[in-house]
Design an enzyme around this catalytic site. Structure first.
Site, mmCIF file in Angstrom:
data_model
loop_
_atom_site.group_PDB
_atom_site.id
_atom_site.type_symbol
_atom_site.label_atom_id
_atom_site.label_comp_id
_atom_site.label_asym_id
_atom_site.label_seq_id
_atom_site.Cartn_x
_atom_site.Cartn_y
_atom_site.Cartn_z
ATOM 1 N N TYR A 1 50.608 34.358 39.178
ATOM 2 C CA TYR A 1 49.892 34.088 37.923
ATOM 3 C C TYR A 1 49.992 32.604 37.588
ATOM 4 O O TYR A 1 51.016 32.121 37.080
ATOM 5 C CB TYR A 1 50.452 34.929 36.761
ATOM 6 C CG TYR A 1 50.326 36.442 36.952
ATOM 7 C CD1 TYR A 1 49.454 36.989 37.891
ATOM 8 C CD2 TYR A 1 51.075 37.312 36.167
ATOM 9 C CE1 TYR A 1 49.346 38.368 38.058
ATOM 10 C CE2 TYR A 1 50.962 38.693 36.324
ATOM 11 C CZ TYR A 1 50.107 39.206 37.273
ATOM 12 O OH TYR A 1 49.997 40.572 37.433
ATOM 13 N N HIS B 1 53.459 43.092 45.205
ATOM 14 C CA HIS B 1 52.236 43.026 44.386
ATOM 15 C C HIS B 1 51.054 43.708 45.081
ATOM 16 O O HIS B 1 50.274 44.421 44.456
ATOM 17 C CB HIS B 1 51.915 41.546 44.145
ATOM 18 C CG HIS B 1 51.079 41.257 42.948
ATOM 19 N ND1 HIS B 1 51.039 40.027 42.358
ATOM 20 C CD2 HIS B 1 50.229 42.030 42.227
ATOM 21 C CE1 HIS B 1 50.212 40.054 41.328
ATOM 22 N NE2 HIS B 1 49.712 41.255 41.228
ATOM 23 N N SER C 1 46.340 46.807 33.141
ATOM 24 C CA SER C 1 44.982 46.790 32.564
ATOM 25 C C SER C 1 44.670 48.092 31.827
ATOM 26 O O SER C 1 43.588 48.684 32.011
ATOM 27 C CB SER C 1 43.926 46.505 33.639
ATOM 28 O OG SER C 1 44.187 45.289 34.299
ATOM 29 N N PRO C 2 45.581 48.559 30.954
ATOM 30 C CA PRO C 2 45.329 49.825 30.244
ATOM 31 C C PRO C 2 44.193 49.708 29.231
ATOM 32 O O PRO C 2 43.673 50.731 28.781
ATOM 33 C CB PRO C 2 46.669 50.103 29.539
ATOM 34 C CG PRO C 2 47.278 48.753 29.341
ATOM 35 C CD PRO C 2 46.875 47.957 30.562
ATOM 36 N N LEU C 3 43.822 48.461 28.896
ATOM 37 C CA LEU C 3 42.687 48.253 27.995
ATOM 38 C C LEU C 3 41.423 47.914 28.786
ATOM 39 O O LEU C 3 40.470 47.348 28.236
ATOM 40 C CB LEU C 3 43.002 47.113 27.003
ATOM 41 C CG LEU C 3 44.158 47.401 26.049
ATOM 42 C CD1 LEU C 3 44.617 46.130 25.342
ATOM 43 C CD2 LEU C 3 43.744 48.461 25.028
ATOM 44 N N ARG D 1 41.045 45.627 30.918
ATOM 45 C CA ARG D 1 40.962 44.149 30.867
ATOM 46 C C ARG D 1 40.271 43.672 29.593
ATOM 47 O O ARG D 1 39.638 42.617 29.575
ATOM 48 C CB ARG D 1 40.278 43.610 32.118
ATOM 49 C CG ARG D 1 41.048 43.981 33.385
ATOM 50 C CD ARG D 1 40.457 43.407 34.625
ATOM 51 N NE ARG D 1 41.174 43.867 35.816
ATOM 52 C CZ ARG D 1 42.082 43.155 36.485
ATOM 53 N NH1 ARG D 1 42.387 41.952 36.089
ATOM 54 N NH2 ARG D 1 42.691 43.653 37.544
ATOM 55 N N GLY D 2 40.354 44.463 28.536
ATOM 56 C CA GLY D 2 39.778 44.095 27.242
ATOM 57 C C GLY D 2 38.441 44.770 26.986
ATOM 58 O O GLY D 2 38.016 44.909 25.837
ATOM 59 N N PHE D 3 37.779 45.256 28.036
ATOM 60 C CA PHE D 3 36.443 45.849 27.884
ATOM 61 C C PHE D 3 36.481 47.071 26.965
ATOM 62 O O PHE D 3 35.567 47.297 26.161
ATOM 63 C CB PHE D 3 35.897 46.231 29.263
ATOM 64 C CG PHE D 3 34.438 46.568 29.273
ATOM 65 C CD1 PHE D 3 33.478 45.572 29.397
ATOM 66 C CD2 PHE D 3 34.000 47.884 29.160
ATOM 67 C CE1 PHE D 3 32.122 45.882 29.405
ATOM 68 C CE2 PHE D 3 32.653 48.203 29.161
ATOM 69 C CZ PHE D 3 31.709 47.206 29.290
#
Ligand code: NAP
Length: 338
Positions: free
Chosen positions: A61, A130, A209-211, A213-215
């Site tokens: 990252y 990873h 990414s439980p959201l 990635r914001g979408f």
């Protein structure tokens, strides 16, 4: 810790208790457009106040920047938090935009030393592979990771985006505490084989990414139009063009359920992931990413929402209707090999 502290869950069969929601720190340095360092530092502190104890980063990252960014926070709170980091995405010096997947022992040995140095810690609490390099037997990779445990450089082992078979083979070499894979209302492929294997082996699931990635929060609709040029989400097939428009329409039931609970769509998306713990019978510790203290409040409050059967009837069918894959190159995921 405040009276709003979240519940806890176990990390691995005999592992420590951690806050049932962790914090994804990637966006503080990488992938999702410009970040404000002061706001990110305040976000880390707020998360800890809310009972979040598992903080997630990776050496890739920002090519080490995210680990360096977390070092002062870790120094201030070393006994209160667990740091999870990852190896495997090597960055060639001649092209910093590329990633080469490496699981070979010499690479791991130098990667762990570099992460320990950048994080400025004596031991990494949870060390993940990873991504899987299929040219190296997983047993060999986990064999080296197990040596790191014996040498006191690492406490627990994790794997990201592995298949059920890879998880079982790895677990036979050394207990795996956690599998980190994408899991959300939009991305449910791991439920077929990885989740049952994790349950059988006593492995905790850490959904990234439980959201979506914001979408899923509605904060952007079309990545090509709404996000900055360098935002990684512009490369993801489901967030651009016709796919984005079709997928945005799928959020209507999320908003309906949110209204029922006086909650936000983000909270419904997270409540759904948390509820998978009881649906599938294993510990689940999602790591939503945010750079905003108020969103930490919003996201951690989702642990207090219980969705009804009627809510689940509206939400569960969404994933099958999503158009576009979750990565442009699905060989990068467990689903691409399962
Ligand atoms: N193992 C892997 O291969 C892998 C891959 C991807 C990610 N991860 C890890 O998983 C973590 C989380 O995944 P992610 O960051 O990709 O996706 P995510 O958690 O699904 O979504 C993060 C996005 O949602 C926004 N957001 C957060 N809370 C919100 C809220 N309440 N309302 C509206 N928007 C909100 C964030 O914006 P702000 O930051 O501006 O709030 C950010 O753009 C990462 O930080 C990383 O540590 C691991």
């Amino acid at each position: 810790m405040s009276e709003h502290a979240i519940p806890t869950a176990t990390l691995g069969a005999d592992g420590p208790e951690v806050g049932v929601q962790g914090l994804g720190c990637m966006g503080m340095s990488f992938a999702y457009g410009p970040a404000d360092a002061d706001a990110s530092r305040a976000t880390l502190e707020r998360a800890l106040e809310r009972g979040v104890t598992l903080f997630d980063t990776a050496d890739a990252y920002g090519a080490g920047d995210n680990e360096r960014f977390l070092a002062p926070f870790l120094a201030a709170h070393r006994d209160e938090v667990l740091i999870a980091t990852k190896f495997a995405l090597s960055i060639p010096p001649d092209d910093p935009t590329r990633r080469i997947v490496r699981n070979d022992p010499p690479y791991i040995r130098q990667a762990v030393e570099a992460s320990l140095r950048r994080l400025d810690v004596d031991v990494i609490d949870l060390y993940y592979m990873h991504r899987r390099d299929v040219n190296v037997p997983v047993e060999e990779t986990v064999g080296v990771m197990a040596e790191l445990v014996r040498e006191g450089k690492v406490k627990q082992l994790g794997l990201s985006e592995v298949t059920a078979g890879e998880l079982r083979a790895a677990h036979a070499v050394h207990p795996i505490a956690a599998v980190q894979s994408e899991w959300s209302l939009f991305s449910r492929d791991i439920e077929a084989a990885v989740v049952p294997a994790a349950r059988d082996l006593g492995v905790t699931l850490v959904p990234y990414s439980p959201l979506g990635r914001g979408f899923l929060t509605g904060s952007f609709t079309d990545a090509a139009k709404d996000l900055t040029q360098d935002d990684f989400r512009r490369t993801m097939p489901r967030f651009t063009g016709d796919n984005a428009a079709a997928n945005a329409a799928l959020l209507e039931p999320v908003r309906t359920v949110a209204e029922r609970h006086g909650a936000t769509p983000a909270q419904v998306a997270l409540a759904w992931v948390h509820q998978q713990a009881s649906v599938h019978g294993l510990p689940v510790v999602p790591i939503p990413g945010t750079r905003s203290p108020s969103r930490v409040d919003e996201n951690t409050a989702a642990t207090r929402i219980t969705l009804t059967e009627a809510d689940l009837d509206l939400l569960d069918p969404i994933a099958d209707k999503v158009t576009g894959t979750r990565y442009a190159d699905m060989s990068f995921t467990s689903a691409g090999r399962e």
